[in-house]
Each structure stands twice: as structure tokens, then as C-alpha cells.
Enzyme design. Structure first.
Site, mmCIF file in Angstrom:
data_model
loop_
_atom_site.group_PDB
_atom_site.id
_atom_site.type_symbol
_atom_site.label_atom_id
_atom_site.label_comp_id
_atom_site.label_asym_id
_atom_site.label_seq_id
_atom_site.Cartn_x
_atom_site.Cartn_y
_atom_site.Cartn_z
ATOM 1 N N ASP A 105 1.921 -1.641 -3.907
ATOM 2 C CA ASP A 105 3.164 -2.388 -3.782
ATOM 3 C C ASP A 105 3.786 -2.182 -2.401
ATOM 4 O O ASP A 105 4.378 -3.096 -1.829
ATOM 5 C CB ASP A 105 4.169 -1.949 -4.859
ATOM 6 C CG ASP A 105 3.800 -2.498 -6.225
ATOM 7 O OD1 ASP A 105 2.887 -3.342 -6.301
ATOM 8 O OD2 ASP A 105 4.415 -2.076 -7.219
ATOM 9 N N TYR A 145 2.013 -4.474 0.013
ATOM 10 C CA TYR A 145 2.392 -5.871 -0.241
ATOM 11 C C TYR A 145 3.823 -6.143 0.223
ATOM 12 O O TYR A 145 4.099 -7.146 0.879
ATOM 13 C CB TYR A 145 2.257 -6.167 -1.737
ATOM 14 C CG TYR A 145 2.727 -7.541 -2.123
ATOM 15 C CD1 TYR A 145 1.863 -8.625 -2.061
ATOM 16 C CD2 TYR A 145 4.035 -7.758 -2.544
ATOM 17 C CE1 TYR A 145 2.288 -9.896 -2.404
ATOM 18 C CE2 TYR A 145 4.473 -9.026 -2.888
ATOM 19 C CZ TYR A 145 3.595 -10.090 -2.823
ATOM 20 O OH TYR A 145 4.032 -11.342 -3.159
ATOM 21 N N SER A 192 12.575 -12.431 -7.556
ATOM 22 C CA SER A 192 12.173 -11.157 -6.968
ATOM 23 C C SER A 192 13.320 -10.613 -6.128
ATOM 24 O O SER A 192 14.352 -11.260 -5.960
ATOM 25 C CB SER A 192 10.927 -11.339 -6.104
ATOM 26 O OG SER A 192 9.836 -11.766 -6.885
ATOM 27 N N LYS A 243 13.401 1.843 -8.956
ATOM 28 C CA LYS A 243 12.626 0.612 -9.151
ATOM 29 C C LYS A 243 11.319 0.976 -9.847
ATOM 30 O O LYS A 243 10.431 1.572 -9.255
ATOM 31 C CB LYS A 243 12.347 -0.063 -7.811
ATOM 32 C CG LYS A 243 11.662 -1.414 -7.954
ATOM 33 C CD LYS A 243 11.471 -2.072 -6.607
ATOM 34 C CE LYS A 243 10.888 -3.476 -6.777
ATOM 35 N NZ LYS A 243 9.578 -3.455 -7.452
ATOM 36 N N LYS A 276 22.480 -2.934 -6.221
ATOM 37 C CA LYS A 276 23.065 -4.206 -6.636
ATOM 38 C C LYS A 276 24.579 -4.132 -6.494
ATOM 39 O O LYS A 276 25.179 -3.106 -6.838
ATOM 40 C CB LYS A 276 22.719 -4.520 -8.102
ATOM 41 C CG LYS A 276 21.237 -4.668 -8.384
ATOM 42 C CD LYS A 276 20.972 -4.874 -9.864
ATOM 43 C CE LYS A 276 19.486 -4.950 -10.151
ATOM 44 N NZ LYS A 276 19.205 -5.053 -11.601
ATOM 45 N N CYS A 290 -18.133 -24.556 13.484
ATOM 46 C CA CYS A 290 -18.642 -25.884 13.860
ATOM 47 C C CYS A 290 -19.186 -25.955 15.280
ATOM 48 O O CYS A 290 -19.746 -26.982 15.668
ATOM 49 C CB CYS A 290 -17.554 -26.938 13.667
ATOM 50 S SG CYS A 290 -16.172 -26.820 14.842
ATOM 51 N N CYS A 344 -9.884 -23.661 17.308
ATOM 52 C CA CYS A 344 -11.005 -24.593 17.324
ATOM 53 C C CYS A 344 -10.482 -25.996 17.610
ATOM 54 O O CYS A 344 -9.474 -26.423 17.045
ATOM 55 C CB CYS A 344 -11.719 -24.556 15.973
ATOM 56 S SG CYS A 344 -12.866 -25.918 15.699
ATOM 57 N N CYS A 375 -14.457 -29.886 11.662
ATOM 58 C CA CYS A 375 -14.702 -28.463 11.450
ATOM 59 C C CYS A 375 -14.675 -28.172 9.951
ATOM 60 O O CYS A 375 -13.633 -28.332 9.303
ATOM 61 C CB CYS A 375 -13.638 -27.621 12.158
ATOM 62 S SG CYS A 375 -13.837 -25.840 11.879
#
Length: 719
Positions: A48, A51, A97, A133, A307, A439, A460, A466
Site C-alpha cells: 500500500d 501504491y 478513497s 488506518k 478527519k 515498428c 516513435c 506502430c
């Protein structure tokens, strides 16, 4: 995209627009893959902390470059799509979230941002609640007349999985609520989790039975709750902490802390470490105390949630993008590790960017095995920083280098440094290819005509020829927040593209008809069958009708992410209207161009991208073919009962005195109005405070209704 790769970065405030755009694209693709593994497979390959730090960097880039809303943009994304294994329950109130912070300074900025939004001076009391949390699976429980009637996972935030039968087996979830003040309708939200001891016991039973072990308590809890057989769920000692609510017919308290006490009295477990904090110092002190005792809690947490305590202030603050303004998750720092960079490979992105990816010798960092990392661009590999500042002491990165990586900070894992004393004698500086590996077309770094600076990203030049770009565009088209075609994942797109079955978006919707005429039918191929083919065709048929915002997002227009797509859909209402205005807006002096650039949240870069998309003949051909196969649902105005400004376009100008400009805009949008940044013939109301200038004059010229703040509040009330 590799799930656990990361981007190596220069500070956000030193990014050029070109660097920011390239990094934003890469991060969006990476986050999407993490979401799929986390929510749909209950098998994340990163922690977590990793992320959250990816999203932190991603959102920081958007904050500095608000025009960056690419088709991979996930700033409104919550969770993931609902599994087809379960029935679906639509959340009456979305499950959002939280925004994340990693430093004390970010917590201080969070509090100051709230004070600015509400126009509160430093002497005005502002109380917060703070609680751990929990690292588990979010769950919403609906009670009617005090009895549990349904339970749903977060899902995508709007719709979750129906796990009612399984939730009834969890001891911490009461079937009937206690007390005289229980609302007639009350949705209780919280986290399902496993204790460390129970997790160890479950894995011991899994091992004894010869079954795969769970990676961590969160995965085990999620997998246990999402069993098709409730008996399996009942056999696992799941726990539940309540910490929030959704729909409620009445509010038994007027503060966050008071609501926690009510939840406790109704029969729920509320985390005993929940505290009221009256200052930033109190918040940080409680955070330090929880962090110090983290190992002794007996269950996993990854931070502390703050909060705003007053529910009336929470209502005024409202929401932005995918999270409430009034809450912040203060995450714990992660760890460092040392490993070897074994190779550098090139991934070609949807926009043609050549993205260097480091293949690392697998190393465990904070319990997560990391084996890949994006290297951002060739300047970063060469050790060239932004704004004249060198990074990693100006040392380049070479294949064979021993590198230090860190899973905290801007983006995780990040290469902090190269261990020069361990550099192989034959290690050579890495040179990014100048031809596309997909490509063979030239790959160039374009020069920005406005700044004269070379773009940090090599791209590219092959465009539609491509195959890598074409595939990535198709993958985006069927992705979760676009058409969301079940069973049409990345591997399937690659397979169908290779065989020539799907080359363009419209080919998806003609696949079944072509298959019926084919000598090599899908259902007769290895790995397929009548059922799997039927399931795919049914999933495609189910997506022949699509919401306007999803359709716009699916087109892959540069800089158009979910938020921009929704803004455009809400403003224009139908795709025909958007298409008409976008084509007319090719004339920069036209009323259409003025309308497009006046939409709140749609800046000149985004507007130009929309215009350029509709100017391309091949895009027009694709749209005509696609529209022959699908129906686009018009965008409905948000539900705003008795709002006198629903559907109207409002412009705020001058100095507002009774509330901040940001709060005024949030109020108008909450009431169903469209907030624009400039005045045009489409403007319905201009709210002018002291010091209003050119916008007020423009309103007078066009005959637009003008009112002051008092007039605005008389019209709408306090929202």
C-alpha cells in the site's frame, strides 16, 4: 505494464510540461495495473505504501499541471470494477478513497488548505479526529429499521459486490443494532481485517491442506470475504472496525467523534485509538504514538486518518475528485533496499513514448518483492536533473549497477543512488534507441517551439502504423473506466491484434458477426469453447450502450482523463453537440472556441487537444464507423432537488467576501450548476464581487444576468 515498476523522478516543481506529460502517462498505466491486481485478484504485487506514493506523485503532477488529464488519468478512480461472481449493489452515497500525506509538512498543508477553503483564521478552533488506518477490505453495511439487509464491498466506489451472506458470518458485524437512536436507514462503513495471529493460523491450515498461502493478512481477509460459499467465510475469524457511514435517514450526532461513539453504542467495534485533536501538534503526536506501538497492535495498519470533527464543516468542505477535502491519510514511511539493475528494456506507450524499464534482481522491500522500475527518460538515466540541479549526485545509471531503492517519497520504488564502488569495470553508459523497437520508425525528441527546449521523452514517429501504439489505444478503449468490456484484457487484445481480428475500436463490435462467417471460429480454437466465446460476445453486446463520459474517455484524446471527460460530457450533454462545437472551434476566433475554453477545468491545452482530435480525418472515419455500432447515452444532470441553478452556467469574478472562491464553486457544482472560467454567450449568471473587471464588462456586453454575493445566496441559499 509491469506491476511493480516505478518512475525515477526529478522534483515536481522542476518538471517541464513535456516531462510532466510523459511521467503522467507512465504513472497512469502503472496505477491501473496495480488496481487490477489489488481489487480484482486480491493479489497485489506492491505494498500500500508503494501504491499510495505512486498516486501522491501522480496527483502532485496534476496539481502543478492541471491541464494534464490523459486517458490514463485516475484522479477520480475509486477501487475497481465489480467481479462478475457476485451480484451488484449500487451505493446510495459513493464510497470514496482518501488523499494521502507522507510528511509532517503535508499534514500542515492539509490543515492550512482547509482553513483557506473555509476562510478560517489561525485563532479559530479547528478540531480533528485521528484513528489508525486499517489495512483491510472496505465494506458498507445497510441497516433498515435496525436490521442488516445488505453488505457490499467498495467495488468502483459507485457499485460494489453483494457479500451479504458472507458478512452475516462475521462476529463483529451485528445483525440488529442496539439503542433508541438508531436511524431508520443507516449505512455503516468500515474495514474487514484479520489479526496477525489468525492470519498465521489460516496459512498453517492452507499449508497443511496443500493449498497456496496468502501473501498477507489483507489478501487473506479480502479472499475470505469474497468467497462464493459463506461457509468458508464463516470458518475464518474475520474482524470489523466501523469508522464511517453512507446514507442515513437521521444523524444521531453532529461530530465525527460523536458518530464514532454512536456506532459503538449501536454494537460496533470502533478502534480504541480514535482521538480528538485540537491542533496540528496533537495530530502529529498521536501519529507518532501509534507508529511507535504499531508492531504491538496485533493487526496491520499503514497510517493514521485525520478527519475534520464537525459534520457541518465536512458538508461545507465537500469532495474533490475521488476524495473528501476534509480527510487525509497520513501514511507511515517505508524502507530502503539495495539490488542489481540487470537490464534495461524499452516499452512503447500509447502516445509513442519510449519508456525505459529497469529489470532488477528481485529484492524484498518492506515485505514486497520488487523486480522492475521505470527509468523515466534518458536524461534521468544519464544523471541529468532539472533546473540545473543534478540528481543522484549526477551519476548515470548503467546495466550491472548496484542501486539503492527506496519505497517512500515521491514515487516508489525510487533509485536513490548508484553504488559506484560496485560498478562493473565493463559497464558502459546506456544509450536509448533512436528507432522504435515495435515498428522501426525513427524515435525523436521534439523541440518545443514555444520554449526552444528539447522534449525529455523520445517518441516513435510511426503513429498509427506502430503496432505498440495501436495496441495500447485498444487496451485503453476497453479499460475499466472506458468501455469496460469484461474478458477483453491486455492479453486478449494482444492476441486478437496479432491475428488481425481487432485493429480498430469498431472491430470489437463486429467481431461476433465476422466470427460467424469465419472458417476458424473462435469457439473452436485451443483454449476456447462455446461457453467462453459466448461470454465474450455477451460482454461486448452489453457495452453497445455507453455513458457519454466513458465514450469520450475511451477515445484516448491526449490530456483527456476521467475528470476532463466528465466535465465535457456534463457541459455538452450529447456527443453530437461536443463534436459540432469541437469542429467549429478549429477557428480560434469563433464562439465555439470561446465556449470550449470557458468550461471550468478545461484549460487551453485540453481544448486544443480536443480540437486537434476532431480535425484528423482518420479519427472522423473511426467515429462514424464506431457510432454505427454503439449508442451513446446522454449525460444526465446531477440530482439537485429544487435547485434554481441546476444546468445553468455560472461564472464567479472579483473578490468574494462571504466565502472563498473555491467554496463558492464547490457549492454551485453541488447544486447542479456548471462553473465556467470565462464569460460567453452560454453563460447564464455572473456572480461579481468587489474588484470585478473584464468579466463583468463582458457580461454587460452580452446581456448576461449579474448579481452580487447577497443575490447569489438569496437565489440558492447556503447550499
Amino acid at each position: 505494464m509491469p506491476a511493480d515498476k516505478a518512475t525515477l523522478l526529478i522534483p515536481v516543481d522542476q518538471l517541464t510540461p513535456q516531462e510532466a506529460r510523459a511521467e503522467h502517462d507512465a504513472l497512469g498505466a502503472e496505477i491501473t495495473e496495480h488496481d487490477r491486481r489489488y481489487y480484482e485478484e486480491d493479489a497485489p504485487s506492491v505494498s500500500d505504501a508503494e501504491y499510495d506514493a505512486l498516486r501522491l506523485r501522480y496527483e502532485a503532477i496534476e496539481a502543478r499541471f492541471p491541464e494534464l488529464k490523459t486517458p490514463e488519468s485516475l484522479t477520480q478512480k475509486v477501487g475497481s470494477k465489480v467481479s462478475e461472481k457476485f451480484g451488484k449493489i449500487r451505493h446510495r452515497v459513493p464510497m470514496l478513497s482518501l488523499s494521502n500525506g507522507f510528511t509532517d509538512e503535508e499534514v500542515e498543508e492539509f490543515v492550512e488548505r482547509i482553513r483557506r477553503f473555509l476562510n478560517l483564521g489561525p485563532e479559530t478552533p479547528l478540531v480533528f479526529t485521528a484513528d489508525p488506518k486499517i489495512d483491510g477490505l472496505s465494506l458498507s453495511l445497510r441497516y433498515e429499521n435496525g436490521r442488516l439487509v445488505s453488505a457490499a464491498t467498495r467495488g468502483d466506489g459507485a457499485e460494489g459486490e453483494d457479500v451479504t451472506a458472507n458478512a452475516r458470518t462475521v462476529d463483529d458485524i451485528p445483525h440488529v443494532l442496539n439503542g433508541p437512536n438508531v436511524p431508520d436507514v443507516f449505512e455503516v462503513r468500515g474495514e474487514v481485517y484479520l489479526s496477525h495471529a489468525d492470519f498465521t493460523a489460516i496459512n498453517a491450515r492452507q499449508e497443511a491442506a496443500g493449498k497456496p498461502l496468502f501473501a498477507n493478512p489483507r489478501n487473506a481477509a479480502a479472499g475470505s470475504l469474497r468467497q462464493l460459499d459463506p461457509a468458508i467465510t464463516a470458518s475464518r475469524p474475520l474482524c470489523f472496525f466501523a469508522y464511517a457511514w453512507g446514507e442515513a435517514s437521521a444523524m444521531p450526532a453532529d461530530t465525527q467523534y460523536g458518530m464514532m461513539e454512536c456506532l459503538r453504542s449501536f454494537g460496533f467495534k470502533v478502534n480504541p485509538l480514535t482521538r480528538r485533536c485540537e491542533s496540528i501538534a496533537d495530530m502529529l503526536e498521536h501519529y507518532r504514538a501509534i507508529e511507535t506501538d504499531r508492531a504491538n497492535l496485533g493487526y496491520d495498519i499503514d497510517g493514521v486518518v485525520y478527519k475534520v470533527d464537525s459534520l457541518s464543516l465536512q458538508q461545507r468542505l465537500g469532495f474533490v475528485s475521488r476524495s473528501p477535502r476534509w480527510a487525509l491519510a497520513h501514511k507511515f514511511p517505508a524502507q530502503k533496499a539495495v539490488t542489481v539493475l540487470e537490464d534495461i528494456e524499452i516499452n512503447v506507450g500509447r502516445t509513442g513514448s519510449l519508456n525505459p524499464i529497469a529489470r532488477l534482481k528481485p529484492v524484498t522491500v518492506g515485505g514486497v518483492v520488487v523486480s522492475n522500475a521505470t527509468l523515466h527518460n534518458e536524461d534521468y538515466i544519464k544523471g541529468i536533473g532539472g533546473n540545473g540541479e543534478k540528481i543522484r549526485n549526477g551519476i548515470d545509471i548503467r546495466i550491472g549497477d548496484t542501486v539503492v531503492i527506496n519505497r517512500a517519497g515521491d514515487v516508489i520504488p525510487k533509485v536513490l543512488d548508484v553504488v559506484l564502488e560496485k560498478r562493473p569495470a565493463d559497464a558502459k553508459p546506456y544509450e536509448l534507441p533512436t528507432t522504435c523497437p515495435a515498428c522501426g520508425s525513427h524515435a525523436v525528441r521534439e523541440v518545443n517551439p514555444r520554449t526552444g527546449k528539447e522534449d525529455a521523452v523520445r517518441r516513435c514517429t510511426g503513429g498509427l502504423i506502430c503496432p505498440a501504439q495501436a495496441r495500447e489505444r485498444l487496451k485503453h478503449f476497453v479499460s475499466r473506466n472506458a468501455f469496460d468490456v469484461e474478458g477483453m484484457g491486455e492479453q486478449r487484445i494482444d492476441e486478437f491484434y496479432e491475428e488481425g481480428l481487432i485493429q480498430r475500436p469498431q472491430d470489437i463490435f463486429t467481431l461476433q458477426a465476422r466470427n460467424a462467417r469465419s472458417l476458424k471460429r473462435l469457439e473452436n480454437r485451443e483454449g476456447w469453447g462455446q461457453t467462453s466465446a459466448k461470454n465474450l460476445f455477451d460482454a461486448i453486446e452489453a457495452r453497445r450502450s455507453v455513458a457519454l463520459n466513458r465514450f469520450i474517455f475511451a477515445l484516448g484524446i491526449p490530456h483527456i482523463g476521467e475528470t476532463s471527460a466528465r466535465l465535457l460530457a456534463r457541459h455538452f450533454g450529447t456527443f453530437e453537440h461536443l463534436r459540432e462545437v469541437a469542429k467549429a472551434a478549429a477557428d480560434p476566433d469563433s464562439e465555439a472556441h470561446a465556449e470550449l475554453t470557458s468550461i471550468g477545468g478545461i484549460g487551453p491545452v485540453v481544448a486544443e487537444a480536443v480540437v486537434e482530435f476532431f480535425k484528423e480525418g482518420h479519427n472522423e472515419e473511426m467515429l462514424d464507423a464506431l457510432l454505427a455500432e454503439v449508442t451513446i447515452e446522454p449525460m444526465e444532470a446531477p440530482a439537485t432537488a429544487n435547485s434554481p441553478v441546476a444546468g445553468k452556467t455560472v461564472v464567479f469574478t472579483g473578490s468574494l467576501e462571504q466565502m472563498t472562491r473555491e467554496e463558492a464553486k464547490a457549492m454551485a457544482e453541488r447544486l447542479g450548476a456548471k462553473v465556467a472560467g470565462s464569460v460567453s454567450k452560454k453563460t447564464d449568471i455572473v456572480v461579481a464581487g468587489p474588484g470585478a473587471g473584464s468579466k463583468l464588462a463582458k457580461a454587460a456586453e452580452l446581456g448576461v444576468q449579474v448579481m452580487d454575493e447577497d443575490g447569489w445566496f438569496a437565489l440558492v441559499g447556503r447550499g
